[in-house]
Design a protein around this motif. Structure first.
Motif, PDB file in Angstrom:
ATOM      1  N   ARG A  90      43.250  94.692 161.782  1.00 31.82           N
ATOM      2  CA  ARG A  90      43.213  93.374 161.475  1.00 31.82           C
ATOM      3  C   ARG A  90      44.384  92.503 162.275  1.00 31.82           C
ATOM      4  O   ARG A  90      45.390  93.063 162.329  1.00 31.82           O
ATOM      5  N   ASP A  91      43.884  91.255 162.753  1.00 37.54           N
ATOM      6  CA  ASP A  91      44.965  90.443 163.307  1.00 37.54           C
ATOM      7  C   ASP A  91      45.772  89.642 162.474  1.00 37.54           C
ATOM      8  O   ASP A  91      45.628  89.813 161.410  1.00 37.54           O
ATOM      9  N   ASP A  92      46.861  89.095 162.879  1.00 37.16           N
ATOM     10  CA  ASP A  92      47.695  88.450 162.239  1.00 37.16           C
ATOM     11  C   ASP A  92      46.973  87.153 161.333  1.00 37.16           C
ATOM     12  O   ASP A  92      47.698  86.687 160.477  1.00 37.16           O
ATOM     13  N   ALA A  93      45.913  86.766 162.017  1.00 37.49           N
ATOM     14  CA  ALA A  93      45.061  85.789 161.203  1.00 37.49           C
ATOM     15  C   ALA A  93      44.202  86.373 160.010  1.00 37.49           C
ATOM     16  O   ALA A  93      43.529  85.534 159.349  1.00 37.49           O
ATOM     17  N   GLY A  94      44.253  87.635 159.845  1.00 35.79           N
ATOM     18  CA  GLY A  94      43.491  88.197 158.975  1.00 35.79           C
ATOM     19  C   GLY A  94      41.787  88.646 159.252  1.00 35.79           C
ATOM     20  O   GLY A  94      41.193  89.066 158.816  1.00 35.79           O
ATOM     21  N   ASN A  95      41.894  88.287 160.793  1.00 34.68           N
ATOM     22  CA  ASN A  95      40.577  88.663 161.214  1.00 34.68           C
ATOM     23  C   ASN A  95      40.230  90.185 161.218  1.00 34.68           C
ATOM     24  O   ASN A  95      41.283  90.944 161.622  1.00 34.68           O
ATOM     25  N   ASP A  96      39.223  90.757 160.855  1.00 33.96           N
ATOM     26  CA  ASP A  96      38.743  92.168 160.717  1.00 33.96           C
ATOM     27  C   ASP A  96      38.390  92.393 162.153  1.00 33.96           C
ATOM     28  O   ASP A  96      37.351  92.059 162.845  1.00 33.96           O
ATOM     29  N   LEU A  97      39.149  93.495 162.925  1.00 33.81           N
ATOM     30  CA  LEU A  97      38.835  93.843 164.349  1.00 33.81           C
ATOM     31  C   LEU A  97      37.890  95.099 164.403  1.00 33.81           C
ATOM     32  O   LEU A  97      37.695  95.433 165.373  1.00 33.81           O
ATOM     33  N   GLY A  98      37.897  95.480 163.198  1.00 32.98           N
ATOM     34  CA  GLY A  98      36.841  96.872 163.207  1.00 32.98           C
ATOM     35  C   GLY A  98      37.718  98.187 162.526  1.00 32.98           C
ATOM     36  O   GLY A  98      38.680  98.120 162.197  1.00 32.98           O
ATOM     37  N   ARG A  99      36.709  99.115 162.593  1.00 35.47           N
ATOM     38  CA  ARG A  99      37.155 100.288 161.962  1.00 35.47           C
ATOM     39  C   ARG A  99      37.311 101.555 163.088  1.00 35.47           C
ATOM     40  O   ARG A  99      36.524 101.637 164.149  1.00 35.47           O
ATOM     41  N   PHE A 100      38.346 102.282 163.622  1.00 35.53           N
ATOM     42  CA  PHE A 100      38.549 103.118 164.543  1.00 35.53           C
ATOM     43  C   PHE A 100      38.957 104.201 164.274  1.00 35.53           C
ATOM     44  O   PHE A 100      39.596 104.579 163.347  1.00 35.53           O
ATOM     45  N   ASP A 101      38.450 105.568 165.022  1.00 30.62           N
ATOM     46  CA  ASP A 101      38.771 106.800 164.726  1.00 30.62           C
ATOM     47  C   ASP A 101      40.367 107.060 165.045  1.00 30.62           C
ATOM     48  O   ASP A 101      40.674 108.069 164.452  1.00 30.62           O
ATOM     49  N   ALA A 102      40.684 106.322 166.117  1.00 35.38           N
ATOM     50  CA  ALA A 102      42.201 106.577 166.406  1.00 35.38           C
ATOM     51  C   ALA A 102      42.939 105.372 166.894  1.00 35.38           C
ATOM     52  O   ALA A 102      42.290 104.441 167.150  1.00 35.38           O
ATOM     53  N   VAL A 103      44.387 105.283 166.707  1.00 39.36           N
ATOM     54  CA  VAL A 103      44.976 104.344 167.233  1.00 39.36           C
ATOM     55  C   VAL A 103      46.078 104.767 168.083  1.00 39.36           C
ATOM     56  O   VAL A 103      46.765 105.857 167.885  1.00 39.36           O
ATOM     57  N   ILE A 104      45.998 104.156 169.373  1.00 37.89           N
ATOM     58  CA  ILE A 104      47.057 104.475 170.288  1.00 37.89           C
ATOM     59  C   ILE A 104      48.044 103.086 170.626  1.00 37.89           C
ATOM     60  O   ILE A 104      47.519 101.951 170.782  1.00 37.89           O
ATOM     61  N   SER A 105      49.354 103.515 170.599  1.00 32.30           N
ATOM     62  CA  SER A 105      50.163 102.243 170.619  1.00 32.30           C
ATOM     63  C   SER A 105      51.134 102.367 171.903  1.00 32.30           C
ATOM     64  O   SER A 105      51.725 103.505 172.085  1.00 32.30           O
ATOM     65  N   SER A 106      51.064 101.568 172.841  1.00 27.74           N
ATOM     66  CA  SER A 106      52.112 101.611 173.894  1.00 27.74           C
ATOM     67  C   SER A 106      53.282 100.600 173.738  1.00 27.74           C
ATOM     68  O   SER A 106      54.164 100.243 174.778  1.00 27.74           O
ATOM     69  N   ALA A 107      53.243 100.219 172.288  1.00 25.34           N
ATOM     70  CA  ALA A 107      54.393  99.055 172.069  1.00 25.34           C
ATOM     71  C   ALA A 107      55.658  99.675 172.045  1.00 25.34           C
ATOM     72  O   ALA A 107      55.597 100.657 171.764  1.00 25.34           O
ATOM     73  N   PRO A 108      56.706  98.575 172.134  1.00 28.00           N
ATOM     74  CA  PRO A 108      57.939  99.336 171.740  1.00 28.00           C
ATOM     75  C   PRO A 108      58.143  99.978 170.364  1.00 28.00           C
ATOM     76  O   PRO A 108      57.177  99.552 169.405  1.00 28.00           O
ATOM     77  N   PRO A 109      58.987 100.787 170.252  1.00 29.31           N
ATOM     78  CA  PRO A 109      59.274 101.599 169.011  1.00 29.31           C
ATOM     79  C   PRO A 109      59.088 100.896 167.659  1.00 29.31           C
ATOM     80  O   PRO A 109      58.432 100.999 166.733  1.00 29.31           O
ATOM     81  N   ALA A 110      59.995  99.581 167.603  1.00 37.19           N
ATOM     82  CA  ALA A 110      60.157  98.848 166.573  1.00 37.19           C
ATOM     83  C   ALA A 110      58.626  98.216 166.201  1.00 37.19           C
ATOM     84  O   ALA A 110      58.459  98.191 164.954  1.00 37.19           O
ATOM     85  N   GLN A 111      57.830  97.628 167.189  1.00 37.01           N
ATOM     86  CA  GLN A 111      56.605  97.147 166.858  1.00 37.01           C
ATOM     87  C   GLN A 111      55.613  98.399 166.402  1.00 37.01           C
ATOM     88  O   GLN A 111      54.878  98.225 165.610  1.00 37.01           O
ATOM     89  N   THR A 112      55.745  99.620 167.246  1.00 41.09           N
ATOM     90  CA  THR A 112      54.828 100.620 166.774  1.00 41.09           C
ATOM     91  C   THR A 112      55.084 100.968 165.322  1.00 41.09           C
ATOM     92  O   THR A 112      54.107 101.421 164.494  1.00 41.09           O
ATOM     93  N   ALA A 113      56.172 101.254 165.096  1.00 39.83           N
ATOM     94  CA  ALA A 113      56.834 101.463 163.578  1.00 39.83           C
ATOM     95  C   ALA A 113      56.158 100.436 162.573  1.00 39.83           C
ATOM     96  O   ALA A 113      55.467 100.915 161.546  1.00 39.83           O
ATOM     97  N   GLU A 114      56.192  99.287 162.912  1.00 39.55           N
ATOM     98  CA  GLU A 114      55.554  98.277 161.807  1.00 39.55           C
ATOM     99  C   GLU A 114      54.101  98.451 161.823  1.00 39.55           C
ATOM    100  O   GLU A 114      53.479  98.434 160.850  1.00 39.55           O
ATOM    101  N   LEU A 115      53.334  98.624 163.023  1.00 37.24           N
ATOM    102  CA  LEU A 115      51.882  98.874 163.048  1.00 37.24           C
ATOM    103  C   LEU A 115      51.575 100.246 162.262  1.00 37.24           C
ATOM    104  O   LEU A 115      50.520 100.079 161.416  1.00 37.24           O
ATOM    105  N   LEU A 116      52.268 101.313 162.163  1.00 40.34           N
ATOM    106  CA  LEU A 116      51.998 102.457 161.770  1.00 40.34           C
ATOM    107  C   LEU A 116      52.731 102.717 160.309  1.00 40.34           C
ATOM    108  O   LEU A 116      52.912 103.785 160.001  1.00 40.34           O
ATOM    109  N   ALA A 117      53.273 101.642 159.628  1.00 44.05           N
ATOM    110  CA  ALA A 117      54.060 101.783 158.347  1.00 44.05           C
ATOM    111  C   ALA A 117      53.193 102.362 157.317  1.00 44.05           C
ATOM    112  O   ALA A 117      54.019 103.090 156.541  1.00 44.05           O
ATOM    113  N   ALA A 118      51.719 102.301 157.545  1.00 45.66           N
ATOM    114  CA  ALA A 118      51.221 103.139 156.391  1.00 45.66           C
ATOM    115  C   ALA A 118      51.060 104.757 156.479  1.00 45.66           C
ATOM    116  O   ALA A 118      50.540 105.105 155.549  1.00 45.66           O
TER     117      ALA A 118
END
Length: 84
Positions: free
Chosen positions: A46-74
């Protein structure tokens, strides 16, 4: 051969690899994501406005570590390892 490791170098820079892989994808930049949520065997984004962007089999992040850690907090243990 067994034990062989493939390595790739992007040209003109390392972003060339991602751009090549994403050439036929519906790519959206400048979108801030909420932390990814497990959804069965996949991920719900979901984006920061709460919009559902979909269901995905995998997530790949090339963001800096702090942002990636936040994204994968679950993901147990990953956020801590990434942040370190």
């Amino acid at each position: 051969t067994e034990g062989t490791v493939e390595r790739f170098v992007g040209t003109p820079g390392m972003t060339g690899i991602g751009k090549h892989l994403a050439r036929e994808l519906d790519l959206r930049t400048g979108t801030r994501l909420l932390p990814a949520e497990r959804d069965g065997t996949g991920w719900r984004l979901r984006d920061d406005a709460g919009n559902d962007l979909g269901r995905f089999d995998a997530v790949i992040s090339s963001a800096p570590p702090a942002q990636t850690a936040e994204l994968l907090a679950a993901v147990p243990g990953w956020a801590e390892r990434i942040a370190a």
